[in-house]
Design a protein around this motif. Sequence first.
Motif, short mmCIF file in Angstrom:
data_model
loop_
_atom_site.label_atom_id
_atom_site.label_comp_id
_atom_site.label_asym_id
_atom_site.label_seq_id
_atom_site.Cartn_x
_atom_site.Cartn_y
_atom_site.Cartn_z
N TYR A 194 14.64 67.85 29.41
CA TYR A 194 15.44 67.60 30.60
C TYR A 194 14.61 67.74 31.88
O TYR A 194 15.09 67.41 32.96
CB TYR A 194 16.65 68.53 30.64
N GLY A 195 13.39 68.22 31.76
CA GLY A 195 12.51 68.30 32.91
C GLY A 195 11.76 67.01 33.21
O GLY A 195 11.14 66.87 34.26
N PHE A 196 11.82 66.04 32.27
CA PHE A 196 11.08 64.78 32.45
C PHE A 196 11.93 63.77 33.21
O PHE A 196 13.16 63.84 33.20
CB PHE A 196 10.67 64.22 31.09
N PRO A 197 11.27 62.80 33.87
CA PRO A 197 12.03 61.86 34.70
C PRO A 197 12.93 60.91 33.92
O PRO A 197 13.89 60.40 34.46
CB PRO A 197 10.93 61.09 35.45
N GLN A 198 12.61 60.63 32.65
CA GLN A 198 13.45 59.74 31.86
C GLN A 198 13.55 60.28 30.45
O GLN A 198 12.57 60.79 29.90
CB GLN A 198 12.86 58.32 31.83
N GLY A 199 14.73 60.17 29.89
CA GLY A 199 14.91 60.63 28.52
C GLY A 199 16.35 60.54 28.09
O GLY A 199 17.25 60.38 28.92
N TYR A 200 16.54 60.64 26.79
CA TYR A 200 17.87 60.46 26.22
C TYR A 200 18.06 61.52 25.14
O TYR A 200 17.55 61.37 24.03
CB TYR A 200 18.00 59.05 25.64
N ALA A 201 18.74 62.59 25.48
CA ALA A 201 18.97 63.69 24.55
C ALA A 201 20.39 64.19 24.79
O ALA A 201 20.65 65.01 25.66
CB ALA A 201 17.95 64.81 24.76
N ILE A 208 13.85 50.26 20.21
CA ILE A 208 14.00 51.57 19.57
C ILE A 208 13.70 51.40 18.09
O ILE A 208 13.87 50.31 17.53
CB ILE A 208 15.41 52.19 19.76
N THR A 209 13.22 52.47 17.45
CA THR A 209 13.03 52.48 16.01
C THR A 209 13.82 53.66 15.43
O THR A 209 14.24 54.56 16.17
CB THR A 209 11.55 52.65 15.61
N ALA A 210 14.02 53.64 14.14
CA ALA A 210 14.66 54.77 13.46
C ALA A 210 14.24 54.74 12.00
O ALA A 210 13.96 53.67 11.45
CB ALA A 210 16.18 54.69 13.58
N THR A 211 14.18 55.90 11.39
CA THR A 211 13.84 55.98 9.97
C THR A 211 14.88 56.83 9.25
O THR A 211 15.45 57.76 9.83
CB THR A 211 12.44 56.60 9.75
N HIS A 212 15.11 56.49 8.00
CA HIS A 212 15.99 57.33 7.18
C HIS A 212 15.43 57.43 5.76
O HIS A 212 14.79 56.50 5.26
CB HIS A 212 17.43 56.83 7.18
N PRO A 217 30.50 70.05 21.96
CA PRO A 217 29.54 69.28 21.16
C PRO A 217 29.76 69.41 19.66
O PRO A 217 29.87 70.52 19.12
CB PRO A 217 28.19 69.90 21.55
N ILE A 218 29.83 68.25 18.99
CA ILE A 218 29.98 68.22 17.53
C ILE A 218 28.78 67.53 16.87
O ILE A 218 28.69 67.47 15.65
CB ILE A 218 31.28 67.50 17.12
N GLY A 219 27.86 67.03 17.69
CA GLY A 219 26.68 66.35 17.16
C GLY A 219 25.73 66.02 18.30
O GLY A 219 25.91 66.49 19.43
N TYR A 220 24.75 65.18 17.99
CA TYR A 220 23.77 64.81 19.01
C TYR A 220 23.25 63.41 18.71
O TYR A 220 23.32 62.93 17.57
CB TYR A 220 22.60 65.81 19.05
N VAL A 221 22.74 62.76 19.75
CA VAL A 221 22.04 61.49 19.60
C VAL A 221 20.91 61.48 20.62
O VAL A 221 21.11 61.85 21.78
CB VAL A 221 23.01 60.28 19.75
N ASN A 222 19.73 61.10 20.16
CA ASN A 222 18.52 61.16 20.99
C ASN A 222 17.73 59.86 20.85
O ASN A 222 17.76 59.21 19.80
CB ASN A 222 17.58 62.30 20.53
N VAL A 223 16.99 59.53 21.90
CA VAL A 223 15.96 58.50 21.82
C VAL A 223 14.69 59.10 22.42
O VAL A 223 14.70 59.58 23.56
CB VAL A 223 16.33 57.20 22.56
N SER A 224 13.62 59.10 21.65
CA SER A 224 12.35 59.68 22.08
C SER A 224 11.69 58.80 23.13
O SER A 224 11.79 57.58 23.10
CB SER A 224 11.43 59.82 20.86
N VAL A 267 24.38 54.72 23.61
CA VAL A 267 23.02 55.11 24.01
C VAL A 267 22.08 53.91 23.94
O VAL A 267 21.26 53.71 24.84
CB VAL A 267 22.51 56.29 23.15
N ALA A 268 22.21 53.09 22.91
CA ALA A 268 21.37 51.89 22.81
C ALA A 268 21.61 50.97 24.01
O ALA A 268 20.67 50.40 24.57
CB ALA A 268 21.64 51.14 21.51
N GLY A 269 22.86 50.86 24.43
CA GLY A 269 23.18 50.04 25.61
C GLY A 269 22.53 50.59 26.87
O GLY A 269 22.02 49.82 27.70
N GLN A 270 22.52 51.91 27.01
CA GLN A 270 21.91 52.53 28.19
C GLN A 270 20.39 52.35 28.18
O GLN A 270 19.77 52.05 29.19
CB GLN A 270 22.26 54.02 28.25
N VAL A 271 19.80 52.53 27.00
CA VAL A 271 18.35 52.37 26.84
C VAL A 271 17.93 50.94 27.21
O VAL A 271 16.94 50.72 27.92
CB VAL A 271 17.96 52.72 25.39
#
Length: 198
Positions: A60-67, A125-129, A78-85, A113-117
């Motif tokens: 949260y100290g960085f100028p851009q981010g999604y957490a 964005i990428t993701a792995t499972h 809060p019941i969960g979280y979604v992040n983009v690195s 979040v994808a819409g905001q990004v």
Amino acid sequence: MNTPTLETERLLLRRFTERDREALFLILKDEEANRFLPWYTLKSLEETIKFYEERYALKYGFPQGYAYAICLKENNFPIGYVNVSMEEDHDFGYGLRKEFWHRGIVTEAGKAVAGQVKKDGLPYITATHDRNNPRSGSVMQKVGMRYCYSYEEQWQPKDIPVIFRMYQLNFDGNDGFVYKKYWNMYSNHFIENAGPKM
């Protein structure tokens, strides 16, 4: 940090705060909900505070981010979280308490979040499972991501071999671009013939 609060039909997506540590502990102590995540389940509020400081407060100290904390509008808990690195991979990750599964909550949060990004100009964005966790891949597909390739990694800190599926969503119109870092890093890589089975 540029983490604008987002609203969807059912959800409020906002920053975690120190006041959310009990809620975060409920998310991170559930063995089944954290089975496929790159950390062990947390055992105490003290561990949760450290996790919050390292993975959220610092970001949260960085100028851009999604957490984001995923909260139901009705109680803002809060019941969960979604992040983009903000690393090169722009890794999209998420987690949800087990009692809220199968309601489309992570898909709803992920689309927001994808819409905001996209709006903010990230090119992709990428993701792995884990291949043994196809439900996570289903979320990626519903958010609009496509399967690109699979690879085997000796996964840390759990130190187990895992076959990951890599998904990607491009926002810049360059549909042919595939993020190849994992493909190049791990010698056992391949494209599954029929694509992933969901």
